[in-house]
Design a protein around this motif. Structure first.
Motif, PDB file in Angstrom:
ATOM      1  N   GLN A  23       0.841  -1.211   0.000  1.00 39.80           N
ATOM      2  CA  GLN A  23       0.000   0.000   0.000  1.00 39.80           C
ATOM      3  C   GLN A  23       0.873   1.257   0.000  1.00 39.80           C
ATOM      4  OE1 GLN A  23      -3.055  -1.831  -0.583  1.00 39.80           O
ATOM      5  NE2 GLN A  23      -3.866  -0.037   0.458  1.00 39.80           N
ATOM      6  N   TYR A  24       0.309   2.398  -0.405  1.00 38.14           N
ATOM      7  CA  TYR A  24       0.971   3.685  -0.231  1.00 38.14           C
ATOM      8  C   TYR A  24      -0.049   4.663   0.326  1.00 38.14           C
ATOM      9  CZ  TYR A  24      -1.409   5.137  -4.525  1.00 38.14           C
ATOM     10  OH  TYR A  24      -2.358   5.433  -5.465  1.00 38.14           O
ATOM     11  N   THR A  25       0.449   5.715   0.986  1.00 31.43           N
ATOM     12  CA  THR A  25      -0.500   6.635   1.616  1.00 31.43           C
ATOM     13  C   THR A  25      -0.874   7.765   0.671  1.00 31.43           C
ATOM     14  OG1 THR A  25       1.334   7.853   2.543  1.00 31.43           O
ATOM     15  CG2 THR A  25       0.265   6.259   3.979  1.00 31.43           C
ATOM     16  N   ASP A  75      -7.758   4.178   9.927  1.00 25.69           N
ATOM     17  CA  ASP A  75      -7.039   4.129   8.654  1.00 25.69           C
ATOM     18  C   ASP A  75      -7.844   3.246   7.705  1.00 25.69           C
ATOM     19  OD1 ASP A  75      -5.152   5.460  10.117  1.00 25.69           O
ATOM     20  OD2 ASP A  75      -3.754   3.769  10.255  1.00 25.69           O
ATOM     21  N   ILE A  76      -7.901   3.636   6.435  1.00 31.08           N
ATOM     22  CA  ILE A  76      -8.598   2.797   5.450  1.00 31.08           C
ATOM     23  C   ILE A  76      -7.626   2.401   4.337  1.00 31.08           C
ATOM     24  CG2 ILE A  76     -10.933   3.617   5.958  1.00 31.08           C
ATOM     25  CD1 ILE A  76     -10.715   5.543   3.614  1.00 31.08           C
ATOM     26  N   HIS A  77      -7.881   1.218   3.770  1.00 30.44           N
ATOM     27  CA  HIS A  77      -6.947   0.624   2.805  1.00 30.44           C
ATOM     28  C   HIS A  77      -7.717   0.115   1.595  1.00 30.44           C
ATOM     29  CE1 HIS A  77      -4.245   0.826   6.207  1.00 30.44           C
ATOM     30  NE2 HIS A  77      -5.094   0.098   6.921  1.00 30.44           N
ATOM     31  N   CYS A  78      -7.454   0.696   0.422  1.00 33.42           N
ATOM     32  CA  CYS A  78      -8.162   0.273  -0.789  1.00 33.42           C
ATOM     33  C   CYS A  78      -7.329  -0.773  -1.523  1.00 33.42           C
ATOM     34  CB  CYS A  78      -8.407   1.469  -1.706  1.00 33.42           C
ATOM     35  SG  CYS A  78      -9.304   1.015  -3.215  1.00 33.42           S
ATOM     36  N   VAL A  79      -8.001  -1.742  -2.135  1.00 32.13           N
ATOM     37  CA  VAL A  79      -7.290  -2.816  -2.849  1.00 32.13           C
ATOM     38  C   VAL A  79      -6.518  -2.268  -4.041  1.00 32.13           C
ATOM     39  CG1 VAL A  79      -9.188  -3.460  -4.399  1.00 32.13           C
ATOM     40  CG2 VAL A  79      -7.542  -5.201  -3.670  1.00 32.13           C
ATOM     41  N   THR A  80      -6.877  -1.073  -4.552  1.00 28.42           N
ATOM     42  CA  THR A  80      -6.129  -0.484  -5.661  1.00 28.42           C
ATOM     43  C   THR A  80      -4.837   0.162  -5.168  1.00 28.42           C
ATOM     44  OG1 THR A  80      -7.281   1.616  -5.549  1.00 28.42           O
ATOM     45  CG2 THR A  80      -8.235  -0.048  -6.986  1.00 28.42           C
ATOM     46  N   LYS A  81      -4.477  -0.052  -3.904  1.00 23.69           N
ATOM     47  CA  LYS A  81      -3.163   0.239  -3.297  1.00 23.69           C
ATOM     48  C   LYS A  81      -3.081   1.494  -2.440  1.00 23.69           C
ATOM     49  CE  LYS A  81      -1.739  -3.230  -5.858  1.00 23.69           C
ATOM     50  NZ  LYS A  81      -2.438  -3.143  -7.070  1.00 23.69           N
ATOM     51  N   TRP A  82      -4.076   2.384  -2.464  1.00 23.62           N
ATOM     52  CA  TRP A  82      -3.938   3.553  -1.608  1.00 23.62           C
ATOM     53  C   TRP A  82      -4.472   3.271  -0.207  1.00 23.62           C
ATOM     54  CZ3 TRP A  82      -8.584   5.411   0.259  1.00 23.62           C
ATOM     55  CH2 TRP A  82      -9.730   5.136  -0.490  1.00 23.62           C
ATOM     56  N   SER A  83      -3.827   3.932   0.755  1.00 24.02           N
ATOM     57  CA  SER A  83      -4.319   3.918   2.138  1.00 24.02           C
ATOM     58  C   SER A  83      -4.454   5.356   2.577  1.00 24.02           C
ATOM     59  CB  SER A  83      -3.327   3.200   3.060  1.00 24.02           C
ATOM     60  OG  SER A  83      -3.297   1.820   2.771  1.00 24.02           O
ATOM     61  N   LYS A  84      -5.406   5.599   3.446  1.00 21.87           N
ATOM     62  CA  LYS A  84      -5.610   6.957   3.948  1.00 21.87           C
ATOM     63  C   LYS A  84      -5.722   6.844   5.451  1.00 21.87           C
ATOM     64  CE  LYS A  84      -8.785  10.837   3.173  1.00 21.87           C
ATOM     65  NZ  LYS A  84      -7.770  11.868   2.941  1.00 21.87           N
ATOM     66  N   TYR A  85      -4.891   7.631   6.157  1.00 21.83           N
ATOM     67  CA  TYR A  85      -4.853   7.548   7.617  1.00 21.83           C
ATOM     68  C   TYR A  85      -5.917   8.452   8.255  1.00 21.83           C
ATOM     69  CZ  TYR A  85      -0.216   5.333   7.179  1.00 21.83           C
ATOM     70  OH  TYR A  85       0.826   4.487   6.887  1.00 21.83           O
ATOM     71  N   GLY A 190     -10.394 -10.488   2.460  1.00 25.36           N
ATOM     72  CA  GLY A 190      -9.833  -9.165   2.183  1.00 25.36           C
ATOM     73  C   GLY A 190      -9.125  -8.493   3.358  1.00 25.36           C
ATOM     74  N   ASP A 191      -8.217  -9.237   4.006  1.00 27.78           N
ATOM     75  CA  ASP A 191      -7.432  -8.645   5.095  1.00 27.78           C
ATOM     76  C   ASP A 191      -6.206  -7.952   4.501  1.00 27.78           C
ATOM     77  OD1 ASP A 191      -5.807  -8.025   7.232  1.00 27.78           O
ATOM     78  OD2 ASP A 191      -5.815 -10.030   8.117  1.00 27.78           O
ATOM     79  N   PRO A 192      -6.111  -6.603   4.635  1.00 30.86           N
ATOM     80  CA  PRO A 192      -4.960  -5.906   4.044  1.00 30.86           C
ATOM     81  C   PRO A 192      -3.626  -6.340   4.639  1.00 30.86           C
ATOM     82  CG  PRO A 192      -6.501  -4.330   5.072  1.00 30.86           C
ATOM     83  CD  PRO A 192      -7.062  -5.704   5.292  1.00 30.86           C
ATOM     84  N   TRP A 193      -3.609  -6.726   5.902  1.00 29.81           N
ATOM     85  CA  TRP A 193      -2.339  -7.088   6.544  1.00 29.81           C
ATOM     86  C   TRP A 193      -1.817  -8.429   6.043  1.00 29.81           C
ATOM     87  CZ3 TRP A 193       0.287  -3.357   8.602  1.00 29.81           C
ATOM     88  CH2 TRP A 193      -0.411  -2.212   8.976  1.00 29.81           C
ATOM     89  N   ARG A 194      -2.719  -9.267   5.526  1.00 25.08           N
ATOM     90  CA  ARG A 194      -2.284 -10.519   4.888  1.00 25.08           C
ATOM     91  C   ARG A 194      -2.313 -10.386   3.373  1.00 25.08           C
ATOM     92  NH1 ARG A 194      -5.847 -15.024   7.585  1.00 25.08           N
ATOM     93  NH2 ARG A 194      -7.218 -13.294   8.205  1.00 25.08           N
ATOM     94  N   GLU A 195      -2.486  -9.194   2.892  1.00 26.73           N
ATOM     95  CA  GLU A 195      -2.526  -8.869   1.464  1.00 26.73           C
ATOM     96  C   GLU A 195      -3.440  -9.811   0.689  1.00 26.73           C
ATOM     97  OE1 GLU A 195       1.313  -7.950  -0.339  1.00 26.73           O
ATOM     98  OE2 GLU A 195       0.295  -6.773  -1.875  1.00 26.73           O
ATOM     99  N   GLN A 196      -4.670  -9.954   1.198  1.00 26.37           N
ATOM    100  CA  GLN A 196      -5.654 -10.818   0.527  1.00 26.37           C
ATOM    101  C   GLN A 196      -6.430  -9.999  -0.492  1.00 26.37           C
ATOM    102  OE1 GLN A 196      -7.711 -12.061   4.070  1.00 26.37           O
ATOM    103  NE2 GLN A 196      -6.498 -13.939   4.245  1.00 26.37           N
ATOM    104  N   ARG A 197      -5.754  -9.651  -1.599  1.00 25.23           N
ATOM    105  CA  ARG A 197      -6.400  -8.824  -2.623  1.00 25.23           C
ATOM    106  C   ARG A 197      -7.297  -9.663  -3.529  1.00 25.23           C
ATOM    107  NH1 ARG A 197      -3.548  -3.942  -2.577  1.00 25.23           N
ATOM    108  NH2 ARG A 197      -1.481  -4.164  -1.691  1.00 25.23           N
ATOM    109  N   TYR A 198      -6.692 -10.684  -4.123  1.00 21.99           N
ATOM    110  CA  TYR A 198      -7.387 -11.448  -5.150  1.00 21.99           C
ATOM    111  C   TYR A 198      -7.615 -12.864  -4.654  1.00 21.99           C
ATOM    112  CZ  TYR A 198      -5.567  -7.479  -7.759  1.00 21.99           C
ATOM    113  OH  TYR A 198      -5.260  -6.205  -8.180  1.00 21.99           O
ATOM    114  N   SER A 199      -8.622 -13.543  -5.242  1.00 24.98           N
ATOM    115  CA  SER A 199      -8.884 -14.917  -4.836  1.00 24.98           C
ATOM    116  C   SER A 199      -7.605 -15.715  -5.082  1.00 24.98           C
ATOM    117  CB  SER A 199     -10.052 -15.504  -5.617  1.00 24.98           C
ATOM    118  OG  SER A 199      -9.766 -15.492  -6.990  1.00 24.98           O
ATOM    119  N   GLY A 200      -7.250 -16.553  -4.154  1.00 27.67           N
ATOM    120  CA  GLY A 200      -6.000 -17.296  -4.265  1.00 27.67           C
ATOM    121  C   GLY A 200      -4.876 -16.679  -3.439  1.00 27.67           C
ATOM    122  N   ASP A 201      -5.002 -15.404  -3.054  1.00 23.72           N
ATOM    123  CA  ASP A 201      -3.953 -14.765  -2.227  1.00 23.72           C
ATOM    124  C   ASP A 201      -3.960 -15.353  -0.821  1.00 23.72           C
ATOM    125  OD1 ASP A 201      -3.169 -13.170  -4.252  1.00 23.72           O
ATOM    126  OD2 ASP A 201      -4.025 -11.319  -3.467  1.00 23.72           O
TER     127      ASP A 201
END
Ligand code: FAD
Lengths: 201, 249
Positions: A23-25, A75-85, A190-201
């Motif tokens: 992710q990036y902020t 803090d929120i985390h979008c699967v398209t890679k942005w996070s907002k604190y 969809g846990d951001p800390w385990r990077e569960q973005r796509y099925s199979g992650d």
């Protein structure tokens, strides 16, 4: 594998990282949605709690606004890679919605529904105990339509597509039913800390 | 409405080699990659790219595939340079032919179209938002399909419109593909380029000239997609037919 010529911004000090992997902020508030922003009028707005196909209770906008309001900053985390604190929300905890309906969770699985026919699945455990709410205000203001107003689900500890925009109901289901993005290649949990973005992650 | 099924399976990172770089516009470069495993993808899908620093710091971003699924042995991405953009400016300033970049995909199962889905199809793209639409148009051509497809795009000048020559050639084939390109900052220099942005009168005339579209794909920056999607709703199109991809999203 290091990428040739890429030095990056440096890793945060150990133990101080608020940023999930990949992710990036951002200070903006980007918009993600599968289609146009629906036009939702408050006088016809309804929120429906269902067990399977059966409606248990329905609220109008006024009724819903009389439920207990809770504020959270997360803090929120979008699967398209942005996070907002530190995003500040106000709304009705899922706990308080169930209490008003006099309902105990009948199954461990919930499917959230939206005005644009969007759906997303969230385990009840991730909505209970103050972890999920139906948010009505963002940064002290009514939520913009682009960001899911008048009401959106807020489950900030999961990737943000789980925080369904334009939410109009929660439904208890007999099994963990895949929602809109989950049917289209995105992760069931969809846990951001385990990077569960796509099925199979 | 049908949707091209995208099978759910694991998408591991793989190391791809940059085999060609081309300038598509003053701000957009095309990057061609050879992948160790030839992927199967549907037009409209994207790839995730990961840059890794020696200390382990990572930056990941998504980029739509511009090339046709029929030629998956080489994947083309088209990346627009954002001046302070961490990943896009790295691609523009540092990446060279022969470099190895980590990719994974194909990803995304909503903003996709295949000739089997049929049409008519209306594609509307701004800037690099044309990229996934280009994959759809190239896929249609590779399949020798005659499904009616109209692509609407607008840029500052003709030089800002990526793939313009290729799109013009496809339009000239007269097999049901129509290009509606507009320029905002220069007089219409070529016969098929009118002046102006994508506004209500333009969309009205495009819709008048085609059978009501079954699929509409809108892609570009967040303000572009928001404006166009709102115009389409104002023109009475059913929200369920409109699919969006927002690059600021
Ligand atoms: C599904 C998907 C597909 C995508 N496909 C493509 C594609 O095909 N081609 C493509 O180019 N991009 C595409 N994008 C966008 C891409 O993923 C990146 O967001 C983009 O390249 C910017 O990343 P960056 O690291 O360069 O910028 P970042 O470092 O992430 O900075 C972006 C932020 O910087 C600011 N910014 C910096 N410079 C500028 C500027 N000049 N103009 C405006 N804002 C600026 C903005 O506020 C923005 O929030 C896609 C995105 C998604 C979600």
């Amino acid at each position: 594998m290091a990428t040739r010529g890429f030095s990056g911004k440096g890793l945060p000090p150990a133990g101080q990282n608020r940023l999930p992997p990949g992710q990036y902020t951002t200070h903006d508030f980007p918009v993600l949605s599968a289609g146009p922003t629906p036009r939702v009028a408050l006088d016809t707005w309804r929120f429906t709690l269902r067990v399977g196909p059966k409606p248990v209770k329905q609220w109008t906008w006024e009724e819903f606004n009389r439920l207990p309001m809770t504020g959270v900053t997360r803090d929120i985390h979008c699967v398209t890679k942005w996070s907002k604190y530190d995003t500040a929300w106000e709304g009705v905890l899922v706990d308080d919605i169930l209490a008003d309906a006099g309902l105990e969770a009948p199954t461990p699985w919930v499917l959230a529904h939206s005005f644009d026919d969007y759906t997303t699945n969230v385990p009840f455990a991730d909505l209970a105990g103050g972890r999920g709410m139906v948010a009505l205000r963002y940064a002290g203001q009514p939520i913009d339509a682009d960001h899911g107003g008048p009401a959106r689900l807020l489950v900030p500890h999961l990737y943000f597509w789980k925080s369904a925009k334009w939410v109009n109901g929660l439904q208890f289901t007999q099994r963990d039913e895949a929602g809109f993005w989950e049917l289209r290649g995105y992760h069931m949990y969809g846990d951001p800390w385990r990077e569960q973005r796509y099925s199979g992650d | 409405m049908t949707e091209s099924a995208v099978p759910a399976r694991k998408r591991p990172w793989q190391t791809a080699r940059v085999v060609a770089i081309e300038s598509l516009s003053p701000r957009i470069k095309g990057f061609h990659f050879a992948l160790p495993d030839t992927p199967t993808f549907v037009a409209g899908q994207h790839i995730d790219v990961r840059l890794v620093a020696p200390d382990g710091y990572e930056a990941q971003r998504s980029y739509s595939i511009a090339s046709a699924p029929e030629h998956a042995e080489r994947i083309e991405l088209a990346i627009e340079r954002l001046d302070d953009g961490e990943v896009s400016s790295f691609f523009h300033d540092v990446v060279q032919v022969g470099d190895e970049i980590e990719l994974r995909g194909p990803l995304g199962g909503h903003f996709v179209w295949s000739v089997r889905d049929g049409g008519p199809v209306l594609l509307i793209g701004g800037g690099s938002g044309v990229v996934p639409l280009m994959s759809m148009v190239r896929h249609r051509a590779a399949q020798a399909s005659t499904v009616p497809v109209t692509l609407v795009t607008s840029g500052r000048t003709a030089a800002d419109l990526i793939y313009l020559d290729e799109l013009r050639r496809l339009d000239a084939n007269g097999d049901g593909f129509t290009l509606k390109a507009r320029v905002t900052r220069e007089a219409a220099t070529a016969s098929d380029l009118g002046a102006g942005r994508i506004d209500r009168p333009l969309l009205e005339s495009v819709l008048n000239e085609m059978t009501e579209p079954s699929f509409i794909f809108v892609c570009g920056s967040n303000p572009f997609v928001g404006t166009v999607a709102d115009l389409l709703l104002d023109l009475g199109l059913a929200p369920g037919r409109i699919r969006t991809e927002r690059y600021g999203g």
